[in-house]
Write an enzyme that holds these catalytic residues in place. Structure first.
Site: not given
Length: 334
Positions: A11, A14-15, A17, A129-131, A187
């Site tokens: 990713g 993306g913001q 990163a 980290v990605g949900n 999370h």
């Protein structure tokens, strides 16, 4: 100079990163004398944006950054990795059921888990980290049977840092003066931010958080809901999800894996629940209090769990079990 550490960020256009890459590249995570090779993975339509990110990293003229590899191919991205930070995931679109989100992400993390299994070092540390991060992490773990389960973790450090910050703000102290808050579970908004084992340094002395705050109703009410709903509050105000704070939390999480936790302090991370002593079902990615030494984590044992905590810990475990069942249905039908 030591050999370069090879780090993947997915990713990467993306913001999160965008805030994260500079911190890693300038030495905030792996140390000021550790050379790095950064691998940036994103989907094909984002490759032009990614070229811009590469240009900016080059223009930072950072002494530790030996090479930047930008790619949309998993066989290139996952090759010989020391660390994989999996930020990219399918975002939740308006009107999307959580089940649909899980389905889309199972596909992504099954594929990335298989790529880790096939191309990365067996010692690779994988941070998701990605949900939905916990279940995405479990999916990747299940798809990479040759990599030890203990090498996988998911990010609850942002929640942990939010909890520290709330107590620090309440008492008007530095957030560093607040230690050993815990995030239990998922999370998500069912997570349980627990201050019952936390301490606060007041006038040079460590005092229990409940004694320091002197407001049990807040610590068992408003404090918990504020941390649980903080991500949504940021989106409401900023019209974008947390990026700067998420990137800082990722740096904290990975640095602690790499260098260990300070003596007498623990941190929160989602890890495999096998063999835990807190009555959490096995085979879930569940956030626990951990200490880390020699790149190996250990769940903090012997913390007293009262009835209030037990109920909250069980609610979030139930949600994780439901997510897992849904994800595994999709996994087996893939």
């Amino acid at each position: 100079m030591p050999e370069p550490v090879k780090v993947l960020v997915t990713g990467a256009a993306g913001q999160i990163a965008y805030s994260l890459l500079f911190g890693i590249a300038k030495g905030d995570v792996f140390g000021k004398d550790q050379p790095l090779i950064l691998v940036l993975l994103d989907i094909t339509p984002m490759m032009t944006v990614l070229e811009g990110v590469v240009m900016e990293l080059q223009d930072c003229a950072l002494p530790l950054l030996k090479e930047v590899i930008a790619t949309d191919k998993e066989d290139v991205a996952f090759k010989d990795l020391d660390v994989a930070i999996l930020v990219g995931s399918m975002p939740r679109r308006e009107g999307m059921e959580r089940k649909d989100l899980l389905k889309a992400n199972v596909k992504i993390f099954k594929s990335q888990g298989a790529a880790l299994n096939k191309y990365s070092k067996k010692s690779v540390k994988v941070i998701v980290v990605g949900n939905p991060a916990n279940t995405n992490c479990l999916t990747a773990l299940k798809s990479a049977p040759s990599i030890p389960k203990e090498n996988f973790s998911c990010l609850t450090r942002l929640d942990h840092n939010r909890a520290k910050a709330q107590i620090a703000l309440k008492l008007n102290v530095a957030s560093d003066d607040v230690k050993n808050v815990i995030i239990w579970g998922n999370h998500s908004s069912t997570q349980y931010p627990d201050a019952s084992h936390a301490s606060v340094t007041l006038q040079g002395k460590d005092v229990g958080a409940f004694e320091a705050v002197k407001n049990d109703d807040w610590l068992k009410g408003g404090f918990i809901t504020t941390v649980q709903q903080r991500g949504a509050a940021v989106i409401k105000a900023r019209k974008l999800s947390s990026a700067m704070s998420a990137a800082k939390a990722i740096c904290d999480h990975v640095r602690d894996i790499w260098f260990g936790t300070p003596e007498g302090q623990f941190v929160s991370m989602g890890v495999i629940s096998d063999g835990n002593s807190y009555g959490v079902p096995e085979d879930l990615m569940y956030s626990f209090p951990l200490t880390i030494k020699n790149k190996t984590w250990k769940i903090v044992e012997g913390l007293c769990i009262n009835d209030f905590s037990r109920e909250k810990m069980d609610i979030t475990a139930k949600e994780l079990q439901d997510e897992k069942e849904t994800a595994f249905e999709f996994l087996s039908s893939e």
